[in-house]
Scaffold this active site. Structure first.
Site, mmCIF file in Angstrom:
data_model
loop_
_atom_site.group_PDB
_atom_site.id
_atom_site.type_symbol
_atom_site.label_atom_id
_atom_site.label_comp_id
_atom_site.label_asym_id
_atom_site.label_seq_id
_atom_site.Cartn_x
_atom_site.Cartn_y
_atom_site.Cartn_z
ATOM 1 N N CYS A 159 61.126 -3.967 38.530
ATOM 2 C CA CYS A 159 62.345 -3.293 38.974
ATOM 3 C C CYS A 159 62.912 -3.858 40.278
ATOM 4 C CB CYS A 159 62.080 -1.793 39.143
ATOM 5 S SG CYS A 159 61.244 -1.061 37.735
ATOM 6 N N HIS A 298 66.171 3.409 46.032
ATOM 7 C CA HIS A 298 65.643 3.110 44.698
ATOM 8 C C HIS A 298 65.808 4.351 43.817
ATOM 9 C CE1 HIS A 298 63.519 0.890 41.723
ATOM 10 N NE2 HIS A 298 62.404 1.627 41.761
ATOM 11 N N GLU A 309 59.452 7.414 48.750
ATOM 12 C CA GLU A 309 60.555 6.693 49.378
ATOM 13 C C GLU A 309 61.111 7.485 50.559
ATOM 14 O OE1 GLU A 309 64.445 4.066 48.057
ATOM 15 O OE2 GLU A 309 63.692 5.578 46.666
ATOM 16 N N LYS A 330 71.462 5.358 40.532
ATOM 17 C CA LYS A 330 70.780 5.494 39.244
ATOM 18 C C LYS A 330 71.075 6.841 38.587
ATOM 19 C CE LYS A 330 66.808 2.432 40.058
ATOM 20 N NZ LYS A 330 67.120 2.019 41.455
ATOM 21 N N HIS A 335 68.213 3.581 35.157
ATOM 22 C CA HIS A 335 67.449 2.525 35.820
ATOM 23 C C HIS A 335 67.614 1.224 35.049
ATOM 24 C CE1 HIS A 335 64.595 0.311 37.958
ATOM 25 N NE2 HIS A 335 63.606 1.203 38.075
ATOM 26 N N PHE A 394 56.995 -1.920 39.315
ATOM 27 C CA PHE A 394 55.631 -1.903 38.794
ATOM 28 C C PHE A 394 54.870 -3.100 39.368
ATOM 29 C CE2 PHE A 394 56.149 0.540 34.483
ATOM 30 C CZ PHE A 394 56.522 1.670 35.187
#
Length: 406
Positions: A159, A298, A309, A330, A335, A394
């Site tokens: 990502c 994010h 975050e 998002k 995403h 990830f």
């Protein structure tokens, strides 16, 4: 060391097939998420996605070539063409000084899925299977299209892919390895295989309400929504851009790249790696602590990411975190995996240009762990001087870029 600016932008997103349409939708809090139409969603637990709509690849690619390209590559070429044309750089740069850093988190999974079906139904495998599937092929095709013979580095960090692509391109120009780089990412993963795969690892929301599916920082968040598309920016050395009279959107001033070294899918719940990433980027950008900030977070709508975050922002900014303008686009696009960082960098760039903070839509239920200003539901006007875009992938990959108004 060179200064680096943004001189062109292009995007294909669930909100629109160009930058202007996407940005208008973002400012107005439009939801680009809906029930999946790409395949019959009754076969999957996750029912909604952020699909690109009414996309015509032949506007950018010869019809004979379209069938040789996976959808992610088609999106990438469309966004790159928009950005290249927007920059006006054609014919004004030596091919050896023009690079391409366009990555993909997953690559040609649409092709992989379709050809796997062919294999098990005794149909022929396409001779273009391998060059359609490999994750570097978007960069390769973009380089061919624009005769870019400089550095070409297709980054893969899940990502974080396109934020890392922009950051590494920024450093390449800063340290003199190119005069301009086409940078960004692309993704097209709305297939039964990918949706079921992400569902199996407990990443996707099972909410069937498009308006309450991607709800970053909301206490009822339950996973992310799959999106798709591409974002591409033209990064250019400042003096080179000025000399040719280029339009300049913003300056890229800082970049952070760290790893959590914690877990293959889950972020560090304390946000230590993310905080270090943001700190590094702000230090390179020369942040003084007085600038008004916008953070395109994010903000995946997962429990661990949004809380971690938030902790990261507090760890770096202290009490100033409560004064920063934060939002997760998002909530509108879903995403977009390897494309998400570039699209969000474009949103941050335009927020600086227009002094408008796009909202986090669908926000209803406050979470005590997420207590900052996430610009709920409606855009606000703000004269921000600096913008951050953060992405975390990830494998523990963290990326942050810092933009400065020019």
């Amino acid at each position: 060391m060179n200064r680096v600016v943004i001189t062109g932008i292009g995007a294909v997103t669930p909100l629109g097939n160009d930058v202007d349409t996407t940005w208008e939708a973002m400012k107005n809090g439009v939801c680009g998420i809906d029930v999946i139409t790409r395949f019959d969603p009754s076969t999957t637990k996750a029912k909604v996605a952020g699909e690109v709509k009414n996309f015509d690849p032949t506007a950018y690619i010869d019809k004979r070539e379209v069938r040789k390209m996976d959808l992610f590559c088609q999106y990438a070429i469309a966004a790159a063409t928009q950005a290249y044309n927007d920059s006006g750089i054609d014919g004004k740069i030596a091919p050896e000084r023009l690079g391409v850093y366009v990555g993909s988190g997953v690559g040609g999974i649409t092709t992989f899925y379709e050809q796997s079906v062919n294999l098990y139904t005794d149909k022929n495998i396409s001779p273009f299977f391998i060059p359609m599937m490999i994750g570097n092929i978007a960069s390769g095709n973009i380089a061919i299209k624009f005769n870019a013979k400089g550095p070409c580095v297709p980054i893969v960090t899940a990502c974080s892919t396109s934020t890392h692509s922009i950051g590494e391109a920024f450093h390449a120009i800063k340290y003199g390895m190119a005069d301009a780089i086409i940078a960004g990412g692309a993704e097209a993963t709305i297939t039964p295989l990918a949706i079921k795969g992400f569902t199996s690892c407990k990443a996707l929301t099972l909410s069937e309400d498009p308006k309450r599916a991607s709800i970053p920082f909301d206490k009822e968040r339950s996973g992310f929504v799959m999106g798709e598309g591409s974002g591409v920016l033209i990064l250019e050395e400042y003096e080179h851009a000025v000399a040719r009279g280029a339009k300049i959107y913003a300056e890229i001033a800082g970049y952070g790249n760290t790893n959590d070294a914690h877990h293959i899918t889950a972020p560090d719940p304390e946000g230590v790696g993310a905080a270090n990433c943001v700190r590094i980027a702000l230090e390179e950008a020369g942040y003084h602590g007085t600038e008004e900030l916008y953070i395109n977070a994010h903000g995946t709508s997962t429990s661990l990411n949004d809380a971690g975050e938030t902790k990261a922002f507090k760890a770096v900014l202290g009490e100033k975190a409560y004064k920063a303008h934060i939002s997760s686009t998002k909530s509108m696009t879903g995403h977009m995996l390897g494309a998400t960082g570039a699209v969000e960098a474009i949103a941050a760039t335009l927020a600086l240009r227009d002094s408008i903070i796009p909202p986090t839509i669908g926000y209803q239920v406050p979470d005590p762990e997420c207590d900052l200003d996430y610009t709920p539901n409606k855009a606000v006007e703000a004269q921000v001087e600096m913008a951050l875009s953060t992405t975390f992938g990830f494998g523990g990959h963290n990326a942050c870029i810092v933009l400065r108004k020019v």
